[in-house]
Scaffold this active site. Sequence first.
Site, PDB file in Angstrom:
ATOM      1  CB  CYS A 173      51.850  35.863  38.894  1.00 36.88           C
ATOM      2  SG  CYS A 173      50.579  37.111  39.097  1.00 36.88           S
TER       3      CYS A 173
HETATM    4  N1  NAD Z   1      46.554  38.696  40.502  1.00 34.70           N
HETATM    5  C1  NAD Z   1      47.589  38.470  41.287  1.00 34.70           C
HETATM    6  O1  NAD Z   1      47.600  37.545  42.106  1.00 34.70           O
HETATM    7  C2  NAD Z   1      48.802  39.371  41.246  1.00 34.70           C
HETATM    8  C3  NAD Z   1      49.707  39.315  42.300  1.00 34.70           C
HETATM    9  C4  NAD Z   1      50.814  40.141  42.285  1.00 34.70           C
HETATM   10  C5  NAD Z   1      51.026  40.995  41.210  1.00 34.70           C
HETATM   11  N2  NAD Z   1      50.142  41.014  40.167  1.00 34.70           N
HETATM   12  C6  NAD Z   1      50.404  41.957  39.067  1.00 34.70           C
HETATM   13  O2  NAD Z   1      49.554  43.093  39.238  1.00 34.70           O
HETATM   14  C7  NAD Z   1      49.163  43.603  37.953  1.00 34.70           C
HETATM   15  C8  NAD Z   1      47.644  43.610  37.850  1.00 34.70           C
HETATM   16  O3  NAD Z   1      47.205  42.272  37.944  1.00 34.70           O
HETATM   17  P1  NAD Z   1      45.684  41.881  38.209  1.00 34.70           P
HETATM   18  O4  NAD Z   1      45.689  40.436  38.507  1.00 34.70           O
HETATM   19  O5  NAD Z   1      45.062  42.836  39.156  1.00 34.70           O
HETATM   20  O6  NAD Z   1      45.077  42.132  36.751  1.00 34.70           O
HETATM   21  P2  NAD Z   1      43.511  42.092  36.367  1.00 34.70           P
HETATM   22  O7  NAD Z   1      43.482  41.683  34.930  1.00 34.70           O
HETATM   23  O8  NAD Z   1      42.722  41.351  37.373  1.00 34.70           O
HETATM   24  O9  NAD Z   1      43.068  43.636  36.485  1.00 34.70           O
HETATM   25  C9  NAD Z   1      43.643  44.649  35.725  1.00 34.70           C
HETATM   26  C10 NAD Z   1      42.592  45.728  35.498  1.00 34.70           C
HETATM   27  O10 NAD Z   1      43.210  46.806  34.791  1.00 34.70           O
HETATM   28  C11 NAD Z   1      42.250  47.333  33.883  1.00 34.70           C
HETATM   29  N3  NAD Z   1      42.973  48.110  32.879  1.00 34.70           N
HETATM   30  C12 NAD Z   1      43.692  47.684  31.818  1.00 34.70           C
HETATM   31  N4  NAD Z   1      44.239  48.728  31.173  1.00 34.70           N
HETATM   32  C13 NAD Z   1      43.849  49.841  31.840  1.00 34.70           C
HETATM   33  C14 NAD Z   1      44.100  51.235  31.673  1.00 34.70           C
HETATM   34  N5  NAD Z   1      44.880  51.696  30.692  1.00 34.70           N
HETATM   35  N6  NAD Z   1      43.524  52.088  32.537  1.00 34.70           N
HETATM   36  C15 NAD Z   1      42.733  51.639  33.544  1.00 34.70           C
HETATM   37  N7  NAD Z   1      42.474  50.343  33.763  1.00 34.70           N
HETATM   38  C16 NAD Z   1      43.036  49.457  32.920  1.00 34.70           C
HETATM   39  C17 NAD Z   1      41.521  46.105  33.362  1.00 34.70           C
HETATM   40  O11 NAD Z   1      40.260  46.461  32.823  1.00 34.70           O
HETATM   41  C18 NAD Z   1      41.407  45.278  34.643  1.00 34.70           C
HETATM   42  O12 NAD Z   1      40.215  45.559  35.347  1.00 34.70           O
HETATM   43  C19 NAD Z   1      49.862  42.711  36.923  1.00 34.70           C
HETATM   44  O13 NAD Z   1      51.095  43.293  36.593  1.00 34.70           O
HETATM   45  C20 NAD Z   1      50.093  41.417  37.688  1.00 34.70           C
HETATM   46  O14 NAD Z   1      51.198  40.686  37.154  1.00 34.70           O
HETATM   47  C21 NAD Z   1      49.026  40.238  40.180  1.00 34.70           C
END
Ligand code: NAD
Length: 327
Positions: A272
Amino acid sequence: MQRPLQEKIATRSLRVAVIGLGYVGLPLAATFAEVGFHVTGIDIDQQKVDLANRGESYIPDISSSTLQKLLETKRIYFTTDFAILNDIDAVSICVPTPLRKTRDPDISYIISATQQVKEHLHPGQLVILESTTYPSTTDEVLLPELEATGLKVGVDFFLAFSPERIDPGNPDFATHNTPKIVGGITPACTELAQAFYGAAIEKVVPVSSARVAEMVKLLENTFRAVNIGLVNEIAIICEKLSIDVWEVIDAAATKPFGFMRFLPGPGLGGHCIPVDPHYLSWKLKTLDYTARFIELAAEINYYFAVASSQSASPLQRRVCTIPGTTQ
Ligand SMILES: NC(=O)c1ccc[n+]([C@@H]2O[C@H](COP(=O)([O-])OP(=O)(O)OC[C@H]3O[C@@H](n4cnc5c(N)ncnc54)[C@H](O)[C@@H]3O)[C@@H](O)[C@H]2O)c1
């Protein structure tokens, strides 16, 4: 439309969906199921959906036994079928927001998830974006799409932004005890989003708009990126002056106010911190402004990572051997 939703939240009869079952979405879905809501997790990845439905967690913050217990209650279920959104009262979008090769924001996942929500949008639905993104995404990207259905925000349906603050692997803070920011498109949207998260999360902090909520997240992550950039530069400066940067940081950290300890290192803390500030600088470029701190921090952090991987300097040895130097 507002009161029935509030009643459903109070009685836990609200039907919840989480779109995107990754590091953010799977724990969020579990958190809502744990407090008694019926939750459907939706992902385009069939493998993740199958694993989750078998109670096999692929996210370290959720144990398989927790998932299995929730599955036994029949309060949680996972699917790739977006048609379930027809029966859902509140939907939270947690899809990825990476950078393109050009380092511009890639909001294609948000757009695709929004299209799915739009197709099934119905009166009385609460829609919340959680993915980290640049300020104005909720009101300039999601809102026009959803209102193109003929439904009016704040009247027929409700739209808000609520940034995720999850810190994967943190033993002290999980989704339920990390304060949650919410900002709606209208005051009614904020109120509903606050009530929704308040049912599962200990502290909810409402702000005046979705834009403010989007900006809060980017301030938090830009703060870290810039301070890591600063301490990386201090490490380079100390090396040039033959001063032990670790001794300097340890001594500075004895100040009980006005100093926050950041450590130099080639890693920037998950995926991030190196990505999110670019969402902000990209947005500012469209407004003819260069976000100089962000650009400079990115430049120094990149330089530091390359230099410390190539050189055999004492700095590199310390960075690699001292625990906790990747942030
Ligand atoms: N991982 C972290 O520590 C963290 C912390 C705070 C914020 N975020 C933010 O949260 C968001 C998600 O991050 P994450 O780490 O969970 O991502 P991730 O890649 O772990 O998970 C995202 C999921 O979304 C799914 N996906 C993609 N397109 C899709 C769609 N159209 N419909 C349904 N599912 C779909 C993917 O298959 C995946 O399983 C991002 O914007 C990230 O910047 C992440």
